[in-house]
Design a protein around this motif. Sequence first.
Motif, short mmCIF file in Angstrom:
data_model
loop_
_atom_site.label_atom_id
_atom_site.label_comp_id
_atom_site.label_asym_id
_atom_site.label_seq_id
_atom_site.Cartn_x
_atom_site.Cartn_y
_atom_site.Cartn_z
N ILE A 1 10.31 8.59 0.52
CA ILE A 1 10.40 7.20 0.07
C ILE A 1 11.86 6.77 -0.03
O ILE A 1 12.24 5.69 0.41
N ARG A 2 12.69 7.64 -0.59
CA ARG A 2 14.11 7.31 -0.76
C ARG A 2 14.83 7.22 0.59
O ARG A 2 15.82 6.50 0.72
N THR A 3 14.34 7.95 1.58
CA THR A 3 14.95 7.88 2.91
C THR A 3 14.79 6.48 3.50
O THR A 3 15.72 5.94 4.12
N ARG A 4 13.63 5.88 3.30
CA ARG A 4 13.39 4.53 3.81
C ARG A 4 13.92 3.45 2.87
O ARG A 4 14.20 2.34 3.31
N HIS A 5 14.05 3.79 1.59
CA HIS A 5 14.52 2.80 0.61
C HIS A 5 15.59 3.47 -0.27
O HIS A 5 15.28 4.00 -1.34
N PRO A 6 16.83 3.47 0.18
CA PRO A 6 17.90 4.20 -0.53
C PRO A 6 18.15 3.72 -1.96
O PRO A 6 18.72 4.46 -2.76
N GLU A 7 17.74 2.49 -2.28
CA GLU A 7 17.96 2.00 -3.65
C GLU A 7 17.02 2.65 -4.66
O GLU A 7 17.26 2.55 -5.87
N VAL A 8 15.97 3.28 -4.20
CA VAL A 8 15.10 4.01 -5.12
C VAL A 8 15.88 5.21 -5.65
O VAL A 8 16.43 6.00 -4.87
N PRO A 9 15.98 5.39 -6.95
CA PRO A 9 16.87 6.43 -7.49
C PRO A 9 16.30 7.83 -7.33
O PRO A 9 15.08 8.02 -7.20
N ASP A 10 17.20 8.79 -7.34
CA ASP A 10 16.78 10.19 -7.43
C ASP A 10 16.15 10.40 -8.79
O ASP A 10 16.55 9.78 -9.78
N ALA A 11 15.16 11.28 -8.88
CA ALA A 11 14.42 11.42 -10.13
C ALA A 11 13.93 12.85 -10.30
O ALA A 11 13.87 13.63 -9.34
N VAL A 12 13.58 13.19 -11.53
CA VAL A 12 12.95 14.46 -11.85
C VAL A 12 11.44 14.23 -11.87
O VAL A 12 10.94 13.43 -12.66
N LEU A 13 10.71 14.92 -11.00
CA LEU A 13 9.26 14.75 -10.91
C LEU A 13 8.57 15.82 -11.75
O LEU A 13 8.90 17.01 -11.67
N VAL A 14 7.63 15.38 -12.56
CA VAL A 14 6.87 16.30 -13.42
C VAL A 14 5.40 15.97 -13.28
O VAL A 14 5.01 14.85 -12.94
N VAL A 15 4.57 16.96 -13.55
CA VAL A 15 3.12 16.79 -13.58
C VAL A 15 2.68 17.01 -15.02
O VAL A 15 3.02 18.03 -15.62
N GLY A 16 1.97 16.05 -15.57
CA GLY A 16 1.56 16.15 -16.97
C GLY A 16 0.23 15.47 -17.21
O GLY A 16 -0.49 15.11 -16.27
N THR B 1 -7.72 10.86 -3.67
CA THR B 1 -7.34 11.14 -2.29
C THR B 1 -5.82 11.24 -2.17
O THR B 1 -5.09 10.69 -3.00
N PRO B 2 -5.32 11.96 -1.17
CA PRO B 2 -3.86 12.05 -1.00
C PRO B 2 -3.19 10.69 -0.86
O PRO B 2 -2.08 10.48 -1.36
N ALA B 3 -3.85 9.74 -0.19
CA ALA B 3 -3.27 8.41 -0.04
C ALA B 3 -3.13 7.72 -1.39
O ALA B 3 -2.14 7.02 -1.65
N GLU B 4 -4.10 7.91 -2.28
CA GLU B 4 -4.03 7.30 -3.60
C GLU B 4 -2.94 7.93 -4.45
O GLU B 4 -2.25 7.25 -5.21
N VAL B 5 -2.77 9.25 -4.33
CA VAL B 5 -1.69 9.92 -5.07
C VAL B 5 -0.34 9.43 -4.56
O VAL B 5 0.58 9.17 -5.34
N PHE B 6 -0.22 9.27 -3.24
CA PHE B 6 1.04 8.77 -2.69
C PHE B 6 1.27 7.31 -3.10
O PHE B 6 2.42 6.90 -3.31
N THR B 7 0.20 6.55 -3.24
CA THR B 7 0.33 5.17 -3.72
C THR B 7 0.92 5.15 -5.13
O THR B 7 1.73 4.28 -5.47
N THR B 8 0.51 6.13 -5.96
CA THR B 8 1.10 6.23 -7.30
C THR B 8 2.60 6.48 -7.23
O THR B 8 3.38 5.90 -7.98
N LEU B 9 3.02 7.34 -6.30
CA LEU B 9 4.46 7.59 -6.14
C LEU B 9 5.19 6.32 -5.71
O LEU B 9 6.28 6.01 -6.22
N LEU B 10 4.60 5.56 -4.79
CA LEU B 10 5.22 4.29 -4.38
C LEU B 10 5.23 3.29 -5.53
O LEU B 10 6.18 2.52 -5.68
N HIS B 11 4.20 3.32 -6.35
CA HIS B 11 4.15 2.44 -7.53
C HIS B 11 5.32 2.75 -8.47
O HIS B 11 6.03 1.84 -8.92
N GLU B 12 5.53 4.04 -8.75
CA GLU B 12 6.64 4.42 -9.63
C GLU B 12 7.99 4.18 -8.95
O GLU B 12 8.98 3.87 -9.62
#
Length: 415
Positions: A33-48, A89-100
């Motif tokens: 996502i950051r490769t296509r949109h460089p303004e998206v910040p680097d982040a720490v990803l966690v599962v909770g 579904t994987p597409a829905e999980v990826f949609t959550t990443l795009l949402h965040e």
Amino acid sequence: MTTTEITDLTRTCQPTFTTAGLLTALETAWTAIRTRHPEVPDAVLVVGSGSPAKGSQSMKWGHFASLRWQSGDTQLPEVLVSGEGLQRTPAEVFTTLLHEATHGLADTRGIQDTSRQGRWHNKKFATLAAELGLTARKDDKFGYSPCTLTDTAAAEYAATITTLAAALRAYRHPEPTGNGKQRTNNNNGVSAECECPRKIRLSKTAFEEGGPIVCADCNTAFLPETVDRDTYSHPTFGPACTHGDTPARTYEFGDCHVCGTSGVPVMRPTNPDPRGPLFVCIDGKACEARCDIDSGPEDPMVFYDPTGERYGIPTFPYRFAPDGLATLRQLHTQNLRPGGQSVAAQLMWRRGKRVAYLYRIDLAKPKRTATPAQLAALDKANRAKRICPACGQFKPYQIPRRSGACLDCTPGGPS
């Protein structure tokens, strides 16, 4: 315990699911996502956990929290993906990443895309989501939070979604919330929030009567969660006319049908009254124009003094500023400053206790931007405030002036 038993318990030798592959896939997707949109910040990803605290609340698929992690001298945001949402579904999980990632983009650009403690997603969020490849639809409770992946974005991220699908091998069960009777009324009337957000409670009668309750910090009305802030229009001052089917409660400028004076504040109902002139009842008199603006301190139109004869400078009630004038805050939102000009007029409300000065927009000048040298000096000064004089270490907080040392060096502080 034998050496063989210890070896069987190491992470690399576990025959079942581990989180290493899952986090790697999530971080790879975030990098894509950051490769296509460089303004998206680097982040720490966690599962909770995304389970709600109450049964009446909704499941949370993820969240974006700004500056939650410290890595050396750098503060990083946090992106949480709920374990309960991994059964989608994987597409829905990826949609959550795009949402965040949309929240991250808004944070980078300094755009307030949510209110009500992050629950209500406004139109600015929907615009940014479309930029990242999402289609946002409006929900009565959460605004433009529900998003779906566009066909174009699905094609662009097809390889990333495939990699993510291979890692989605487990999910978390929701926390039990109980099936007991839920309390539906707290007996405290209306709970309302501004966009700061700050929260107040008041009776339903107090909320519905009179004008809106406005926060002095963010200049937005306190509204319940059930009210759509984007389309909200609170009735303003004045009593309602009993003649029209839909009474209006807003002032406008017009001609008085009693004395013939032009350009005075009058009140008109939204529906024409077939029995008389289009003026709202004032002070119990049927359909009379509002000519006397000196009726008393309770009437906001007492502050209507366009010539400045009463207050020394042109004065207007709240929300009655003429075109071409703006407050300091309104100038700042347009990247303008007064530029040394004198006050042109003022707004006055709340019995004269609140005043906001107005300036001419045509005389305003662009705001000064800090030079790189000034920004570097500010950064150096801020860093100096975080270096402990006692131990010389850099801290993620400013050294308290009261003690003159960091918390570790202060007697009685953390060891």
